[in-house]
Design a protein around this motif. Structure first.
Motif, PDB file in Angstrom:
ATOM      1  N   LEU A   7     -27.094  19.355  39.492  1.00 43.76           N
ATOM      2  CA  LEU A   7     -27.623  19.987  37.555  1.00 43.76           C
ATOM      3  C   LEU A   7     -26.782  19.411  36.739  1.00 43.76           C
ATOM      4  O   LEU A   7     -26.179  18.287  36.932  1.00 43.76           O
ATOM      5  CB  LEU A   7     -27.431  20.875  38.275  1.00 43.76           C
ATOM      6  CG  LEU A   7     -26.283  21.958  37.649  1.00 43.76           C
ATOM      7  CD1 LEU A   7     -26.248  23.388  37.679  1.00 43.76           C
ATOM      8  CD2 LEU A   7     -25.557  21.760  38.975  1.00 43.76           C
ATOM      9  N   ALA A   9     -24.914  18.153  33.788  1.00 39.39           N
ATOM     10  CA  ALA A   9     -24.081  18.146  32.730  1.00 39.39           C
ATOM     11  C   ALA A   9     -24.035  18.515  31.423  1.00 39.39           C
ATOM     12  O   ALA A   9     -22.820  18.628  30.824  1.00 39.39           O
ATOM     13  CB  ALA A   9     -23.153  16.680  33.206  1.00 39.39           C
ATOM     14  N   SER A  39     -17.495  18.285  38.055  1.00 35.15           N
ATOM     15  CA  SER A  39     -17.095  18.201  36.814  1.00 35.15           C
ATOM     16  C   SER A  39     -17.003  19.566  36.075  1.00 35.15           C
ATOM     17  O   SER A  39     -17.938  20.566  36.814  1.00 35.15           O
ATOM     18  CB  SER A  39     -18.872  17.392  35.825  1.00 35.15           C
ATOM     19  OG  SER A  39     -17.676  17.603  34.791  1.00 35.15           O
ATOM     20  N   LEU A  66     -14.990   9.652  36.449  1.00 38.59           N
ATOM     21  CA  LEU A  66     -14.941  10.710  35.593  1.00 38.59           C
ATOM     22  C   LEU A  66     -13.990  11.602  36.178  1.00 38.59           C
ATOM     23  O   LEU A  66     -14.339  13.259  35.643  1.00 38.59           O
ATOM     24  CB  LEU A  66     -16.553  11.760  35.301  1.00 38.59           C
ATOM     25  CG  LEU A  66     -17.538  10.899  34.856  1.00 38.59           C
ATOM     26  CD1 LEU A  66     -19.443  11.643  35.490  1.00 38.59           C
ATOM     27  CD2 LEU A  66     -17.346  11.104  33.696  1.00 38.59           C
ATOM     28  N   ARG A  86     -20.891   8.442  45.945  1.00 37.26           N
ATOM     29  CA  ARG A  86     -19.805   9.946  45.870  1.00 37.26           C
ATOM     30  C   ARG A  86     -21.567  10.984  45.833  1.00 37.26           C
ATOM     31  O   ARG A  86     -21.345  11.940  46.914  1.00 37.26           O
ATOM     32  CB  ARG A  86     -20.153  10.427  43.872  1.00 37.26           C
ATOM     33  CG  ARG A  86     -20.037  11.715  43.787  1.00 37.26           C
ATOM     34  CD  ARG A  86     -20.751  11.699  42.117  1.00 37.26           C
ATOM     35  NE  ARG A  86     -19.829  12.360  40.926  1.00 37.26           N
ATOM     36  CZ  ARG A  86     -20.513  12.959  40.452  1.00 37.26           C
ATOM     37  NH1 ARG A  86     -21.513  12.370  39.762  1.00 37.26           N
ATOM     38  NH2 ARG A  86     -19.909  13.836  39.198  1.00 37.26           N
ATOM     39  N   GLY A 103     -31.041  15.910  34.083  1.00 43.69           N
ATOM     40  CA  GLY A 103     -31.561  14.915  32.672  1.00 43.69           C
ATOM     41  C   GLY A 103     -31.573  13.282  34.555  1.00 43.69           C
ATOM     42  O   GLY A 103     -32.045  13.624  35.362  1.00 43.69           O
ATOM     43  N   GLY A 105     -29.304  12.074  35.259  1.00 45.36           N
ATOM     44  CA  GLY A 105     -28.022  11.660  36.886  1.00 45.36           C
ATOM     45  C   GLY A 105     -28.953  12.423  37.712  1.00 45.36           C
ATOM     46  O   GLY A 105     -28.767  12.232  38.840  1.00 45.36           O
ATOM     47  N   THR A 106     -29.461  13.438  37.558  1.00 49.83           N
ATOM     48  CA  THR A 106     -29.949  14.446  38.607  1.00 49.83           C
ATOM     49  C   THR A 106     -30.991  14.087  39.232  1.00 49.83           C
ATOM     50  O   THR A 106     -31.578  14.385  40.499  1.00 49.83           O
ATOM     51  CB  THR A 106     -30.324  16.197  37.136  1.00 49.83           C
ATOM     52  OG1 THR A 106     -29.315  17.020  37.026  1.00 49.83           O
ATOM     53  CG2 THR A 106     -30.575  16.767  38.681  1.00 49.83           C
ATOM     54  N   GLU A 109     -30.502  11.869  41.472  1.00 52.41           N
ATOM     55  CA  GLU A 109     -29.146  12.162  42.865  1.00 52.41           C
ATOM     56  C   GLU A 109     -30.064  12.971  43.831  1.00 52.41           C
ATOM     57  O   GLU A 109     -30.360  12.386  44.950  1.00 52.41           O
ATOM     58  CB  GLU A 109     -28.696  13.326  42.801  1.00 52.41           C
ATOM     59  CG  GLU A 109     -27.062  12.396  41.813  1.00 52.41           C
ATOM     60  CD  GLU A 109     -26.192  14.005  41.052  1.00 52.41           C
ATOM     61  OE1 GLU A 109     -25.194  13.673  40.539  1.00 52.41           O
ATOM     62  OE2 GLU A 109     -26.992  14.550  40.695  1.00 52.41           O
TER      63      GLU A 109
HETATM   64  C1  LIG Z   1     -17.094  12.948  30.065  1.00 54.52           C
HETATM   65  C2  LIG Z   1     -17.934  13.992  30.348  1.00 54.52           C
HETATM   66  C3  LIG Z   1     -17.293  15.134  29.821  1.00 54.52           C
HETATM   67  C4  LIG Z   1     -18.432  13.696  31.195  1.00 54.52           C
HETATM   68  C5  LIG Z   1     -18.819  14.592  32.617  1.00 54.52           C
HETATM   69  N1  LIG Z   1     -20.315  14.545  32.766  1.00 54.52           N
HETATM   70  C6  LIG Z   1     -20.678  14.719  34.128  1.00 54.52           C
HETATM   71  N2  LIG Z   1     -19.658  15.167  34.781  1.00 54.52           N
HETATM   72  C7  LIG Z   1     -19.630  15.217  36.475  1.00 54.52           C
HETATM   73  N3  LIG Z   1     -21.053  14.379  36.780  1.00 54.52           N
HETATM   74  C8  LIG Z   1     -22.040  14.088  36.285  1.00 54.52           C
HETATM   75  C9  LIG Z   1     -21.701  13.865  34.834  1.00 54.52           C
HETATM   76  N4  LIG Z   1     -23.343  13.258  34.609  1.00 54.52           N
HETATM   77  C10 LIG Z   1     -23.431  12.935  35.110  1.00 54.52           C
HETATM   78  N5  LIG Z   1     -22.751  13.592  36.117  1.00 54.52           N
HETATM   79  C11 LIG Z   1     -23.427  13.691  37.894  1.00 54.52           C
HETATM   80  O1  LIG Z   1     -24.997  13.635  37.101  1.00 54.52           O
HETATM   81  C12 LIG Z   1     -25.735  15.043  37.850  1.00 54.52           C
HETATM   82  C13 LIG Z   1     -26.647  15.800  36.078  1.00 54.52           C
HETATM   83  O2  LIG Z   1     -26.490  14.494  35.498  1.00 54.52           O
HETATM   84  P1  LIG Z   1     -27.694  15.325  34.117  1.00 54.52           P
HETATM   85  O3  LIG Z   1     -26.892  15.768  33.039  1.00 54.52           O
HETATM   86  O4  LIG Z   1     -28.448  15.571  34.989  1.00 54.52           O
HETATM   87  O5  LIG Z   1     -28.053  13.287  33.656  1.00 54.52           O
HETATM   88  C14 LIG Z   1     -24.825  16.283  38.301  1.00 54.52           C
HETATM   89  O6  LIG Z   1     -24.907  15.922  39.754  1.00 54.52           O
HETATM   90  C15 LIG Z   1     -23.467  14.875  38.506  1.00 54.52           C
HETATM   91  O7  LIG Z   1     -22.759  14.961  39.625  1.00 54.52           O
END
Ligand SMILES: CC(C)=CCNc1ncnc2c1ncn2[C@@H]1O[C@H](COP(=O)(O)O)[C@@H](O)[C@H]1O
Length: 179
Positions: A7, A9, A39, A66, A86, A103, A105-106, A109
């Motif tokens: 989901l 971040a 996270s 991260l 990962r 977004g 990242g999700t 995955e």
């Molecule tokens: C510097 C900071 C606070 C970074 C935090 N950012 C993150 N931390 C951990 N996993 C992440 C992060 N950004 C993306 N992901 C990975 O991508 C997904 C979320 O990406 P998004 O927001 O959907 O596109 C998560 O399931 C996770 O596995």
């Protein structure tokens, strides 16, 4: 059950945080383990907080770049070398996968997990949790792929679309979840 949740971040409003909290509570109260990206940001934190508060376990799989923002009090935290490793680790540790709103990242995955399932590399149940109709567009796209011959397996064998957390869990705890 070890449930991997992908989901956002990002910090989102109540429309998305409330259903995320509700789902987290169902997971925790049901005695499930949350397997997630580890996270402390955005919806990822909302769900981890909710699971922890309601008595569930937290297993994080972070990634090298991260690791400094990984949750400090998880029951277990693994740090992988890159995002590919990962995803493999998250899948390996899960009995089932739930994709919540997110977004790029999700989506990355989600498509990898579905692609591996399409090729028979795993048979774990996958649920797309369609909060606020967020995945209506994706659902339509998948239906078109299926109708026009782009999917070698029935869409229903790949993914279940749930409208809320209760529906997602009901599916996972039913016959599909024990496959
Ligand atoms: C510097 C900071 C606070 C970074 C935090 N950012 C993150 N931390 C951990 N996993 C992440 C992060 N950004 C993306 N992901 C990975 O991508 C997904 C979320 O990406 P998004 O927001 O959907 O596109 C998560 O399931 C996770 O596995």
């Amino acid at each position: 059950m070890n449930i991997c949740v992908f989901l956002s971040a990002a910090d989102l409003d109540e429309r998305y945080t409330r259903p995320a909290r509700e789902f987290a509570e169902l997971l925790g109260k049901g005695g499930h383990t949350l397997v997630w990206g580890g996270s402390e940001s955005g919806l990822m934190k909302v769900v981890a907080d909710g699971v922890r508060r309601s008595g569930g376990r937290l297993v994080g799989v972070s990634v090298d770049f991260l690791a400094q923002v990984a949750r400090a009090d998880a029951d277990e935290m693994v740090v992988t070398r890159d995002l590919a490793e990962r995803k493999a680790e998250l899948l390996a540790r899960a009995d089932a996968v739930v994709i919540m709103v997110g977004g790029a990242g999700t989506l990355d995955e989600a498509t990898e997990i579905l692609e591996l399932k399409k090729h028979g590399k795993h048979t774990k149940p996958v649920v797309l949790l369609n909060t606020e109709g967020f995945y209506d567009g994706l659902k339509q796209q998948f239906r078109r792929m299926e109708a026009e011959g782009f999917l070698p397996v029935p869409l229903a064998d790949l993914v279940f679309f749930a409208e809320d957390g209760a529906g997602a869990l009901e599916y996972l705890l039913g016959p599909a979840g024990s496959r």
